[in-house]
Design a protein around this motif. Structure first.
Motif, short mmCIF file in Angstrom:
data_model
loop_
_atom_site.label_atom_id
_atom_site.label_comp_id
_atom_site.label_asym_id
_atom_site.label_seq_id
_atom_site.Cartn_x
_atom_site.Cartn_y
_atom_site.Cartn_z
N LEU A 53 7.36 9.77 16.23
CA LEU A 53 6.25 9.13 15.54
C LEU A 53 5.57 10.18 15.14
N SER A 54 5.70 10.96 13.81
CA SER A 54 4.97 11.96 13.40
C SER A 54 4.10 11.64 12.49
N GLU A 55 2.74 11.65 12.62
CA GLU A 55 1.74 11.16 11.70
C GLU A 55 1.88 9.56 11.09
N THR A 56 2.32 8.75 12.15
CA THR A 56 2.66 7.34 11.68
C THR A 56 1.82 6.37 12.45
N ALA A 85 5.21 24.55 8.20
CA ALA A 85 4.86 25.13 9.51
C ALA A 85 4.78 23.94 10.57
N ARG A 86 4.07 22.99 10.29
CA ARG A 86 4.08 21.80 11.22
C ARG A 86 5.38 21.45 11.79
N TYR A 87 6.24 21.28 10.55
CA TYR A 87 7.85 20.85 11.01
C TYR A 87 8.40 21.83 11.85
N GLU A 88 8.15 23.09 11.62
CA GLU A 88 8.90 24.13 12.16
C GLU A 88 8.51 23.90 13.68
N VAL A 115 1.68 4.52 -2.70
CA VAL A 115 1.48 5.76 -2.43
C VAL A 115 2.57 6.55 -2.85
N TRP A 116 3.74 6.01 -2.58
CA TRP A 116 4.88 6.94 -2.48
C TRP A 116 5.47 6.97 -3.94
N GLN A 117 5.10 5.76 -4.69
CA GLN A 117 5.50 5.54 -6.11
C GLN A 117 4.63 6.82 -7.07
N ALA A 164 12.17 -0.40 6.29
CA ALA A 164 12.03 -1.37 7.19
C ALA A 164 10.41 -1.14 7.81
N ASP A 165 9.76 -2.25 8.28
CA ASP A 165 8.51 -2.20 8.96
C ASP A 165 8.91 -1.97 10.60
N ILE A 166 8.59 -1.12 11.17
CA ILE A 166 8.79 -0.95 12.45
C ILE A 166 8.41 -2.16 13.27
N MET A 167 7.05 -2.82 12.99
CA MET A 167 6.79 -4.08 13.83
C MET A 167 7.57 -5.01 13.58
N HIS A 171 0.89 -1.24 -0.02
CA HIS A 171 0.07 0.01 -0.07
C HIS A 171 0.83 1.25 0.16
N TYR A 172 2.02 1.31 0.92
CA TYR A 172 2.68 2.57 0.99
C TYR A 172 3.72 2.80 -0.08
N GLU A 173 4.01 1.71 -0.43
CA GLU A 173 4.74 1.78 -1.75
C GLU A 173 4.13 2.10 -2.89
N CYS A 197 -1.43 4.98 11.10
CA CYS A 197 -1.05 4.13 10.03
C CYS A 197 -0.86 2.50 10.51
N LEU A 198 -0.07 2.49 11.26
CA LEU A 198 0.13 1.25 12.06
C LEU A 198 -1.20 0.35 12.58
N GLY A 199 -2.11 1.25 13.14
CA GLY A 199 -3.26 0.87 13.79
C GLY A 199 -4.14 0.55 12.57
N ILE A 259 10.28 7.18 13.12
CA ILE A 259 9.26 5.77 12.87
C ILE A 259 8.60 6.48 11.58
N GLY A 260 8.31 5.89 10.39
CA GLY A 260 7.76 6.54 9.47
C GLY A 260 8.32 7.80 8.81
N CYS A 261 9.39 7.72 8.30
CA CYS A 261 9.91 9.16 7.83
C CYS A 261 9.42 9.84 6.53
N GLY A 262 8.75 8.73 5.85
CA GLY A 262 8.09 9.25 4.57
C GLY A 262 9.46 9.79 3.72
N SER A 263 9.30 10.83 3.03
CA SER A 263 10.34 11.29 2.04
C SER A 263 11.45 12.32 2.80
N LEU A 321 13.32 5.48 9.48
CA LEU A 321 12.81 4.02 8.68
C LEU A 321 11.39 4.49 8.09
N ASP A 322 11.21 3.67 7.19
CA ASP A 322 10.00 3.67 6.37
C ASP A 322 9.66 2.57 6.03
N ILE A 323 8.40 2.08 5.87
CA ILE A 323 8.00 0.80 5.28
C ILE A 323 8.30 0.72 3.58
N SER A 324 8.38 1.93 3.16
CA SER A 324 8.22 2.03 1.62
C SER A 324 9.59 2.25 1.10
C1 LIG Z 1 1.61 10.36 6.81
S1 LIG Z 1 3.12 9.72 6.44
C2 LIG Z 1 4.13 10.78 7.53
C3 LIG Z 1 5.54 11.05 7.13
C4 LIG Z 1 6.41 12.02 8.23
N1 LIG Z 1 6.55 11.21 9.59
C5 LIG Z 1 5.41 13.34 8.44
O1 LIG Z 1 5.37 13.72 9.75
O2 LIG Z 1 5.43 14.01 7.53
C6 LIG Z 1 3.52 7.91 7.36
C7 LIG Z 1 4.42 7.05 6.97
O3 LIG Z 1 4.55 5.99 7.76
C8 LIG Z 1 5.09 5.10 6.88
N2 LIG Z 1 4.71 3.71 7.48
C9 LIG Z 1 3.24 3.07 7.48
N3 LIG Z 1 3.40 1.94 8.00
C10 LIG Z 1 4.79 1.63 8.50
C11 LIG Z 1 5.37 0.85 9.20
N4 LIG Z 1 4.79 -0.46 9.50
N5 LIG Z 1 6.70 0.97 9.47
C12 LIG Z 1 7.28 1.77 9.00
N6 LIG Z 1 6.53 2.72 8.37
C13 LIG Z 1 5.48 2.94 8.11
C14 LIG Z 1 4.34 5.03 5.64
O4 LIG Z 1 4.91 4.71 4.48
C15 LIG Z 1 4.49 6.90 5.60
O5 LIG Z 1 5.62 7.14 4.88
#
Ligand SMILES: C[S@@+](CC[C@H](N)C(=O)[O-])C[C@H]1O[C@@H](n2cnc3c(N)ncnc32)[C@H](O)[C@@H]1O
Length: 215
Positions: free
Chosen positions: A121-124, A35-38, A18-20, A103-106, A14-16, A127-129, A55-59, A76-79
């Motif tokens: 864990l910012s907006e991540t 602004a959120r990051y700042e 999304v990111w592709q 890597a998958d954090i789980m 799924h996340y692959e 996604c795990l839940g 965890i879940g660093c996205g791009s 780390l990011d799963i994608s």
């Molecule tokens: C909404 S983005 C948030 C990106 C960034 N942390 C931010 O604050 O802008 C959530 C990220 O979590 C990653 N993600 C989802 N499940 C994950 C998992 N099981 N292990 C690691 N990363 C995961 C997704 O690929 C996605 O890049």
């Protein structure tokens, strides 16, 4: 019922996808996200961290900021596609500070690479839940606590969704926050960061926790 490796595969696929498809959430371009990051940097500044786990660093948009606060950041990011983008986004950062891993954090051993001065864990977590069980999320939270240094911090940032936005429903977002307290972290500060993204009103619950002595 899917087992953990099937869940991992489904999340990765799924996340692959999304990111592709480019910067799906406009994390790289949206003024609201910058602004959120700042604000997140402001909340974390005031100390220098030796080892940070994101965890879940996205791009890598926030990873770049974390690199200004830390000696080492493991992001780390799963994608794998997200990690490729993150490599590009963080290319100007001093070599040796950021390590990016797909890597998958789980399925990641938090203690083997720790202990951590800061876990982000910012907006991540929501996604795990989405697919992992509440047992798995609780276990991860406890592992995060164990793998954090005494005096270290956990940053949890999550958008509140509306009542039809089931992954981000306020009752879930508040539950993830409470879970971090329940596994042993002490809430140091909390706020709701507000802004407009596109034409949508956004509210992000930003919670900063500290690890005191083990319970
Ligand atoms: C909404 S983005 C948030 C990106 C960034 N942390 C931010 O604050 O802008 C959530 C990220 O979590 C990653 N993600 C989802 N499940 C994950 C998992 N099981 N292990 C690691 N990363 C995961 C997704 O690929 C996605 O890049």
């Amino acid at each position: 019922m899917m087992d953990r490796s099937q869940i991992s595969q489904q999340m990765r696929d799924h996340y692959e996808t999304v990111w592709q498809g480019n910067d799906a959430w406009d994390l790289e371009s949206s003024p609201f996200e910058q602004a959120r990051y700042e604000r997140q940097v402001q909340l974390l500044s005031g100390r220098h961290y030796q080892r940070v786990l994101e965890i879940g660093c996205g791009s890598g948009c926030f990873t770049r900021h974390l690199a200004t606060l830390a000696d080492k950041v493991l992001a780390l990011d799963i994608s794998p596609a997200a990690i490729d983008r993150a490599r590009h986004q963080t290319a100007q950062v001093r070599p040796g500070v950021i390590e990016l891993r797909a890597a998958d954090i789980m399925h990641f051993d938090l203690q083997a690479d720790g202990p951590w001065d800061l876990i982000v864990l910012s907006e991540t977590i929501y996604c795990l839940g989405w697919l992992y069980s509440f047992f798995d999320i609780t276990w991860l939270a406890r592992q995060m606590f164990t793998a954090t240094k005494t005096g270290g911090l956990l940053f949890l940032g999550n958008a509140y969704g509306g009542k039809n936005d089931w992954l981000l429903h306020p009752c879930l977002i508040n539950t993830y926050r409470d879970l971090c307290s329940n596994v042993g972290f002490r809430l140091r500060s909390e706020e709701i960061f507000r802004g407009i993204k596109g034409e949508v009103e956004m509210q992000i619950l930003m919670s900063l926790f500290e690890k005191g002595d083990e319970i």
